[in-house]
Design a protein around this motif. Sequence first.
Motif, PDB file in Angstrom:
ATOM      1  N   ASP A  97       0.871  -1.159   0.000  1.00  0.00           N
ATOM      2  CA  ASP A  97       0.000   0.000   0.000  1.00  0.00           C
ATOM      3  C   ASP A  97       0.917   1.221   0.000  1.00  0.00           C
ATOM      4  O   ASP A  97       1.638   1.443   0.967  1.00  0.00           O
ATOM      5  N   PRO A  98       0.927   1.990  -1.067  1.00  0.00           N
ATOM      6  CA  PRO A  98       1.942   3.041  -1.110  1.00  0.00           C
ATOM      7  C   PRO A  98       1.695   4.178  -0.123  1.00  0.00           C
ATOM      8  O   PRO A  98       2.630   4.868   0.277  1.00  0.00           O
ATOM      9  N   GLN A  99       0.466   4.363   0.254  1.00  0.00           N
ATOM     10  CA  GLN A  99       0.136   5.397   1.228  1.00  0.00           C
ATOM     11  C   GLN A  99       0.679   6.764   0.825  1.00  0.00           C
ATOM     12  O   GLN A  99       1.507   7.358   1.490  1.00  0.00           O
ATOM     13  N   ASP A 100       0.208   7.188  -0.346  1.00  0.00           N
ATOM     14  CA  ASP A 100       0.577   8.551  -0.710  1.00  0.00           C
ATOM     15  C   ASP A 100      -0.624   9.176  -1.408  1.00  0.00           C
ATOM     16  O   ASP A 100      -1.430   8.479  -2.031  1.00  0.00           O
ATOM     17  N   GLU A 101      -0.782  10.440  -1.266  1.00  0.00           N
ATOM     18  CA  GLU A 101      -2.043  11.084  -1.605  1.00  0.00           C
ATOM     19  C   GLU A 101      -2.374  10.982  -3.089  1.00  0.00           C
ATOM     20  O   GLU A 101      -3.490  10.639  -3.462  1.00  0.00           O
ATOM     21  N   TYR A 154      -1.469   8.853  -5.213  1.00  0.00           N
ATOM     22  CA  TYR A 154      -1.849   7.475  -5.530  1.00  0.00           C
ATOM     23  C   TYR A 154      -3.283   7.229  -5.098  1.00  0.00           C
ATOM     24  O   TYR A 154      -4.089   6.664  -5.843  1.00  0.00           O
ATOM     25  N   ASP A 155      -3.594   7.644  -3.890  1.00  0.00           N
ATOM     26  CA  ASP A 155      -4.941   7.446  -3.369  1.00  0.00           C
ATOM     27  C   ASP A 155      -5.978   8.056  -4.293  1.00  0.00           C
ATOM     28  O   ASP A 155      -7.022   7.474  -4.565  1.00  0.00           O
ATOM     29  N   ARG A 156      -5.652   9.236  -4.778  1.00  0.00           N
ATOM     30  CA  ARG A 156      -6.607   9.935  -5.619  1.00  0.00           C
ATOM     31  C   ARG A 156      -6.852   9.165  -6.913  1.00  0.00           C
ATOM     32  O   ARG A 156      -7.983   8.942  -7.326  1.00  0.00           O
ATOM     33  N   LEU A 167      -6.343   6.064  -7.411  1.00  0.00           N
ATOM     34  CA  LEU A 167      -7.011   4.809  -7.063  1.00  0.00           C
ATOM     35  C   LEU A 167      -8.512   5.041  -6.899  1.00  0.00           C
ATOM     36  O   LEU A 167      -9.338   4.296  -7.444  1.00  0.00           O
ATOM     37  N   ALA A 168      -8.843   6.090  -6.182  1.00  0.00           N
ATOM     38  CA  ALA A 168     -10.260   6.380  -5.946  1.00  0.00           C
ATOM     39  C   ALA A 168     -10.966   6.614  -7.269  1.00  0.00           C
ATOM     40  O   ALA A 168     -12.047   6.077  -7.520  1.00  0.00           O
TER      41      ALA A 168
END
Lengths: 858, 641
Positions: free
Chosen positions: A647-651, A653-655, A657-658
Amino acid sequence: MSSPTSTPGGRKRNRNDIPATPGSIGSTSPPSQRRRGQDSSNADLPAMPTSPATDIASPTVHDTSLFSSPRRSVLPSEVDMSSPLMYGTPSSRVEGTPRSGARGTPARQRPDLGSVRKAPQVDLHSEPPSADGAVASEPSVGQKLVIWGTDVNVGTCKEKFQRFLQRFIDPTSNEDENAGLDLNEPLYMQKLEEISVVGEPVLNVNCGHVQSFDADLYRQLICYPQEVIPTFDMAVNELFFERFPDSILEHQIQVRPYNALKTRNMRSLNPEDIDQMITISGMVIRTSQLIPEMQEAFFQCQVCAFSTRVEVDRGRIAEPAVCRHCNTTHSLALIHNRSAFSDKQMIKVQESPDDMPAGQTPHTTVVYAHNDLVDKVQPGDRINITGIYRAVPMRENPRQSNVKSVYKTHIDAIHFRKTDEKRLHGLDEEADQKLFTEERVKTLKELAAKPDVYERLSSALAPSIYEHEDIKKGILLQLFGGTRKDFSQTGRGNFRAEVNILLCGDPGTSKSQLLQYVFNLVPRGQYTSGKGSSAVGLTAYVMKDPETKQLVLQTGALVLSDNGICCIDEFDKMSESTRSVLHEVMEQQTLSIAKAGIICQLNARTSVLAAANPVESQWNPKKTTIENIQLPHTLLSRFDLIFLMLDPQDEAYDRRLAHHLVSLYYQSEEQIEEELLDMAVLKDYIAYARTYINPRLNEEASQALIEAYVDMRKIGSGRGMVSAYPRQLESLIRLAEAHAKVRFSDKVETIDVEEAKRLHREALKQSATDPRTGFVDISILTTGMSATARKRKEEVAQALKKMIQSKGKTPAMKYQQLFDDLRGQSEAAITKDMFEEALRALADEDYLTVTGKTVRLL
Amino acid sequence: MPSSNDWINNPLGVVEEMFVQSNSNPEWEAKVLEYFKGKLKEKQAYSWIPSLNDVPLHYLKPNSLVKFRCLVQDMFDPEFYMGVYETIDPSTKAKVLRFGKYKDVTELRCVPHLQVDLNSRNTVTAERQTFYCVPIPGETLWEAFLNHSHTYARSSQARVVPSTSYIPSRQKRSYEEDDEMDTQPQKQREPHTGGSPQLHANGDSKRQETEAPSGQTTSPSNASSPLDLNFPLPGERGPACLVKVYEDLDSFKLNDMLEVYGILSVNPLLSVLCEEKDPSASLLDPTESMETPEEQRAHDPPASLVPRLHMLHARPLQHNNPLLPSDRAEDQHAFVSSFMVEMASVRAEFLAYLTHILLGDGLAAEYLLLHLISSVYARRDVLPLGKFTLNLSGCPPNSSFTESLHQVIQELVPCTYRLSMTLHNMNSLRLVPRKDYVANRLVSGALQLARNTSLVLDETRLEQGQLDASGVQNITALGNLISWQKVDYDFNYHQMEFPCNINVFVTSEGRSLLPSDCQVPLQPQVTPPNLEEYLSTVHKAQLTSQINKFRVYLSVAQTLDYSISDEVTKAVEDDFVDMRKDDPQSVSAEDLHRMLVVARLLSLSLGQTSLSREGWMRAKHIDMLRRTRSQPQTTVNGNEP
């Protein structure tokens, strides 16, 4: 060939629609109708031979005895197959068929061509039957004569086929059957020569060859196999015995055509195909016991001992009511052991799963194998069958005038060809011909020509899984695989061409989904879960069949995915013993079994795609891969690529992904359709590349590989670490080859090596980084311990030794005290583990021994 | 022209007429189809036709038009038949052309010595396929009951009045009376009795014969080896049927729900033809030997038990809820849009009802509601979208709570099945359909279910013990079903994947051993001393009209379309990023998946066809509530769902 036009009504299944036979005289009746005619209870159909040669040339006693019914003045076609008797040489072998006689090679009946043994009929309206015999020699007259219901002229047909045999050359042939033959000589003449040497009187003829040689002959062969194949037999025997007059064969040569280009899916068989020659592919699901089928009954008169023979007619023997010799009624008795039987076997074939539309059940077809084709196939075999499609009306009930209005269908097999050993998407030429149409190949090649094909394909892989581009690329290369090399001459055996990949990482990073996707994509994929599989389930086990008491070898997932990909989920939860079997599979690509009297080695050329979870459920970045997943390093080193899915846990990436996930939930049907199409293209692309592309290293690439390897070794050598082993070089080669395959290139070039290097480094960086130093250290994978860790272990041991020596000659010390002293002395924090390791190291040096709580010097 | 009733009572006559008129022009077949399609389009025409589901077989007139609501359980190999044939009278040599379509045997009109001319040049061979169809598995009684009352009233015309003193009193009942019946739920819920006592008595003998052998009664007619009608679920009953399909063979799939309109054929000749083939004869006969006796039995069962139905028209069913108009698309649209207005209020009532049932636990009720309207609406490569498997943990063990819960669900959804996951069941039940190559048929399993069937897995019944090989397979199959919405049918030499759409609801004590999309621990607010009594009082308190509303509500919500606007997409993305910022450990992609599904179902349950910001917030909210509730229970679990 059957004309593709349809009837006015537009129903393509209409019976009337089958080819109007252009040159036929007297009748344009399609074969199946004719057939039905023959199957009627009308016993007095005039049966005529295609060639009356027999009548003229061999009016033996046996032959006359064939006139079982006075009305039947002619012989079934199989008799005229024996017409080339005159070419035969005297043979001592007389058992065979009853008509064999001592005069030559016996003709063997061909129940495959007509189980009811009804002759094709010569048109009676124009010529007496004997005229047909003249046809062979006088083509001018013969032109008008055809076998009843067809447009086949025996003479021309024979001549054409002989010409085909004598002249057909296929310089481009690469069929394995033609191995060892000179491709620039007439192919089939060489095969005849082979027959004369080997003595197996079967000539397999590729219909594709016939078609390319003479399209008209091919059409006739397809439409009227029952008539044309005996003609072929005749032709080939004439030719053969002309050439090799001294050969002795068990029986006359039989022509076995195969690969009818009208190769069909079982599903697409329809009434049009009745009585035509077809080739279908499928899997054998059941074979029956051998059925002795009476071909000819032998009757003897109880009164005068006059004997007579009656041929089977539509599965029935008509017992002669009156003895022709003494005119006694009902005096004839059947003599079983003088009757003639032929072997027959019922085989059930099921559509192969790959041919089926989704959501339907597979169809099955009944196939009859005759004589030497019996027991040629086993349940589970994948085969291509060439044969004649038959439909027989349900038997009429003697007490009922009503008939069930349904036909029974089956195929009389002429030729089996196993596709098993070569696998569906493996090396099989025929399967490929079917698989890739020209347009398809064109689109694939167009796709391959695109510069970004690698990226395109990798993004088409599991589009629902977000990012992880490098992992997808790795899996893509795994799907293509390296080039298979054979080093068995140098004692190395086969080189592994399959790429093994391990995915490890946090739970919930869609590893399973990726595995499922791959499993669905490849034709021979197996999916197992480490938790649920045992060693035998993966490999093979020996079972005793409760009925036959026979030992049966049952194969497991690894063997089943030979030439495919074996996806193993929850690899870490697999038991130790199960995992151990993987050692052999993953490097030698074989499986050795020694159990219950069966010792064997099975091929398991499978790529392994495994997924593992970290021991602590969350990946601990402070630990090495080995420590995180607790897998033996011997096994780990067999994986070409080990990817971490974290889980890279970076913003950002999260965006992304979402966005990806949300769009997944509202995309329209059409977009989904498009991607499905992609999957089909991807499948074909991979299959094509795996079949046709065998890249080899070119000079530059080899240099680049050498450099890469040397570089890798260098990286660590400065610090006393080794970051590459020959296994890694092999991995690099495989990956480079796979990348060249992706480009449809026959040469492995520098760019392939570059990508292989990049991917390999990428994977290494993720999995073989020493958490203490941050350097890539391959020895983590190969020895389970990083070089720094080893070095430190040594340092502690030395420090301990020094400390003990400084204490002077004390024979024994307290364990706890020694530990405290060492801790006090050392700058770095020393754990109990490290202390114990150091003690053990010193004990190995025979410097001291540890007994309970005391340490003694030696 | 044929009279209005002819096409129901004597459809073959109609076909015959057209055939004769056509003068062997092959277009007659298309005309026949056209005609029947036209007739069926007529208003109410559907309801005139007697249904094989409701009317016992022996009250139906052979060769009349009937309908059958069914599931395609197996597809046999295609067969060739005589489409057109010629009969010949040996004495007069007169030849007559006849058609074989829609018939099992050639008809010779009882003229002695008439023969089929197998040599005729006019013979046309055609192809058809046989589907083995069973009534939709798990069809709930209310559903069958209502379907029944819809059609039964007008179905008498096609029925033969039998010699027994059967007076079809049912047909005189009005719709209101049916409703009354509905309000007596106890009666209906009694297992193994028919919907109404009358029906039960009437159909008794028939039912016993047609009951699946796993039921308590073995069929008396063939005691030695009862015919296995191959129902997917144990204890099912009803007629199985061999449907002969003539057109569009490829458009049908296994497990499709169909309403078949076809010509009923129970020609006793069929059985005679079968029986006369004694085994010794078949040994000698080369053409017969390819069929084993098992295959014979499976493919040619006696027509009295398994009637043949020659399909004229088939309507694929998206749902089998009789309360929704299913005839025409326009009707349905109108109905749905009129119902949309009510959605919100019905939802509130429904939620209140479920809350009572779930012992006052509002959150669990909310989730149950969402679960009940979930449905797989698309698949992205291997990932099914829209599935929402619910695990209700904290169910009181060893009580009838789960059973009662299932009874409530039974009252609400058209199809449901409760699988009690006892050790014995898991080890002995056959969940996955398997191909029997000896009989050449697909032996059904409990997971061969129609779309949107509600499968209730009762894990509270599971005790400690050993699972054997088949038990492990069954558990794996259930896991696959939940995770991928697919069932791998066992074809012995290989497995074949069949996608499915089954709502799985797991009730368990602790966290279920099966994966699930969402786990809700039950927190009862009330603790009634007598659970059973409590539930039945709650249940009885509901008016039938209300229950009916709930039923419609569930079906409508399941069929609605749904979209997310760009604006909301953006908001959701931002939200996700923020959540991750706060606590990256607790929110994963998995959670986003689930929340998107929850948001979707939540919007649909309110009749909203697109996601609003509030909807999203609400979804987040209830998910948060759920998570806080299950927090203490979530232990370390290294496995992905």
